[in-house]
Design a protein around this motif. Structure first.
Motif, PDB file in Angstrom:
ATOM      1  N   ALA A  84      78.074 -25.932  77.872  1.00  0.00           N
ATOM      2  CA  ALA A  84      76.837 -25.837  76.700  1.00  0.00           C
ATOM      3  C   ALA A  84      75.502 -26.296  77.583  1.00  0.00           C
ATOM      4  O   ALA A  84      75.288 -27.251  78.292  1.00  0.00           O
ATOM      5  N   VAL A 120      76.381 -21.587  74.625  1.00  0.00           N
ATOM      6  CA  VAL A 120      77.528 -22.159  74.886  1.00  0.00           C
ATOM      7  C   VAL A 120      78.349 -21.129  75.879  1.00  0.00           C
ATOM      8  O   VAL A 120      78.307 -19.787  75.796  1.00  0.00           O
ATOM      9  N   ASN A 141      81.893 -20.163  78.042  1.00  0.00           N
ATOM     10  CA  ASN A 141      83.033 -20.416  77.724  1.00  0.00           C
ATOM     11  C   ASN A 141      83.772 -20.273  79.333  1.00  0.00           C
ATOM     12  O   ASN A 141      84.067 -19.077  79.710  1.00  0.00           O
ATOM     13  N   ASP A 151      86.198 -20.879  69.503  1.00  0.00           N
ATOM     14  CA  ASP A 151      85.633 -20.559  67.879  1.00  0.00           C
ATOM     15  C   ASP A 151      84.300 -21.627  67.896  1.00  0.00           C
ATOM     16  O   ASP A 151      84.364 -22.660  67.836  1.00  0.00           O
ATOM     17  N   THR A 152      83.152 -21.110  67.824  1.00  0.00           N
ATOM     18  CA  THR A 152      81.966 -21.935  67.810  1.00  0.00           C
ATOM     19  C   THR A 152      81.957 -22.800  66.440  1.00  0.00           C
ATOM     20  O   THR A 152      81.203 -23.731  66.392  1.00  0.00           O
ATOM     21  N   LEU A 171      82.394 -26.445  66.980  1.00  0.00           N
ATOM     22  CA  LEU A 171      81.427 -27.165  67.552  1.00  0.00           C
ATOM     23  C   LEU A 171      80.617 -27.811  66.479  1.00  0.00           C
ATOM     24  O   LEU A 171      79.751 -27.224  65.674  1.00  0.00           O
ATOM     25  N   LEU A 176      75.149 -23.073  61.765  1.00  0.00           N
ATOM     26  CA  LEU A 176      75.823 -22.535  63.119  1.00  0.00           C
ATOM     27  C   LEU A 176      76.468 -21.130  62.824  1.00  0.00           C
ATOM     28  O   LEU A 176      77.192 -21.111  61.906  1.00  0.00           O
ATOM     29  N   THR A 227      79.191 -18.458  63.085  1.00  0.00           N
ATOM     30  CA  THR A 227      80.430 -18.591  63.722  1.00  0.00           C
ATOM     31  C   THR A 227      80.876 -17.317  64.590  1.00  0.00           C
ATOM     32  O   THR A 227      80.388 -16.233  64.316  1.00  0.00           O
ATOM     33  N   THR A 272      83.541 -15.949  67.976  1.00  0.00           N
ATOM     34  CA  THR A 272      84.508 -16.388  69.007  1.00  0.00           C
ATOM     35  C   THR A 272      84.128 -15.992  70.346  1.00  0.00           C
ATOM     36  O   THR A 272      83.936 -14.593  70.481  1.00  0.00           O
ATOM     37  N   VAL A 273      84.159 -16.996  71.320  1.00  0.00           N
ATOM     38  CA  VAL A 273      83.513 -16.494  72.507  1.00  0.00           C
ATOM     39  C   VAL A 273      84.565 -16.396  73.596  1.00  0.00           C
ATOM     40  O   VAL A 273      85.439 -17.168  73.599  1.00  0.00           O
ATOM     41  N   TYR A 315      72.455 -19.698  69.932  1.00  0.00           N
ATOM     42  CA  TYR A 315      71.949 -19.565  68.611  1.00  0.00           C
ATOM     43  C   TYR A 315      70.877 -20.868  68.612  1.00  0.00           C
ATOM     44  O   TYR A 315      70.826 -21.755  69.609  1.00  0.00           O
ATOM     45  N   PRO A 321      82.662 -30.166  71.032  1.00  0.00           N
ATOM     46  CA  PRO A 321      83.503 -28.923  70.919  1.00  0.00           C
ATOM     47  C   PRO A 321      84.556 -29.140  69.768  1.00  0.00           C
ATOM     48  O   PRO A 321      85.056 -28.013  69.305  1.00  0.00           O
TER      49      PRO A 321
END
Length: 253
Positions: free
Chosen positions: A138, A167, A169, A176-177, A180, A208, A210, A212-213, A221, A240
């Motif tokens: 991050a 973020v 990855n 899944d953010t 975090l 935040l 949401t 999926t990275v 963000y 995380p």
């Protein structure tokens, strides 16, 4: 008439065996020491076995004045080792539980700018990348001033600043953010800094998003915080998932 008397043979008188003084206490101390050592690694149970070992120490010390000195000495040593091992095991368990619930802090690696740094001695700052052990990373951009809108929460903001969290990855699994944790422990000048929720203003909504990275992908963000009127040190914590290592970014804002 008299008869000659033969030679009379008398069996030697054997001394009665002397009772072994405190022998039972010496054996008891030895047994309690063994029980204490066996139970010392077992959490919760080792509270009981430590007490048993303590009793064994007392009994062994008394038995040292008896006839089983060596046995009593071994029992005392085992009991003392059992107590020490119990203390070490319980301290290790407390540390492990603390890390499980609160997570460690800045034990990953920091890169960006000049070179990699020791995150514990030199916490990451703006535009540096913090990498966790699993490869997830991050970055937090330098804070930029923002003016909260009319309907922003909180309403009494002396000054607003906004940062961009990126973020990255680098792991081999999707991330899944929503897991975090970001901004909940933010501090400014030694005090808690509140998030600004300003969906219709310049500071934006700090909720935040949401997503999926996928491995090898990035996601960004914005977060905005209410800080003091004068410049000061801002501290932003990213985690995380529950119990994971905390990345604490520190810099001026």
């Amino acid at each position: 008439m008299s008869y000659p008397q033969g030679t009379q043979h008398h069996l030697p008188v054997q001394d009665a065996p002397k009772p072994r003084k405190f022998g039972a206490l010496a054996w008891t101390s030895l047994i309690l020491g063994i029980v204490g050592l066996v139970g010392s690694p077992i959490i919760l149970l080792n509270n009981l076995t430590a007490v048993i070992a303590g009793v064994g120490v007392v009994l062994g010390l008394i038995a040292l004045f008896g006839s089983r000195k060596i046995l009593a000495g071994i029992g005392v040593v085992l009991c003392v080792l059992a107590v020490v091992a119990t203390v070490v095991a319980q301290n290790a368990a407390v540390k492990a539980l603390d890390e499980a619930f609160n997570g460690t802090t800045n034990e990953g690696t920091v890169s960006g700018g000049d070179a990699k740094a020791d995150a514990v001695k030199s916490p990451p700052t703006w535009d540096q990348r913090y990498t966790w052990e699993n490869g997830l990373a991050a970055e937090v951009s330098a804070p930029a001033a923002c003016t909260p809108g009319e309907f922003a929460i909180p309403s009494d903001v002396a000054r607003g600043v906004k940062v961009t969290v990126t973020v990255v990855n680098g792991s081999d699994k999707p991330f899944d953010t929503g897991l975090l944790s970001a901004g909940g422990e933010t501090q400014f000048a030694g005090k808690k800094a509140e998030k600004i929720y300003d969906s219709s203003g310049a500071c934006g909504d700090s909720a935040l998003a949401t997503a999926t990275v996928l491995p090898g992908k990035t996601f960004t963000y914005d977060l905005a915080f209410a800080v003091g009127a004068e410049p000061g040190e801002l501290q932003i914590t990213l985690q995380p998932d529950f119990g994971a290592d905390k990345a604490i970014f520190v810099g001026q804002a």
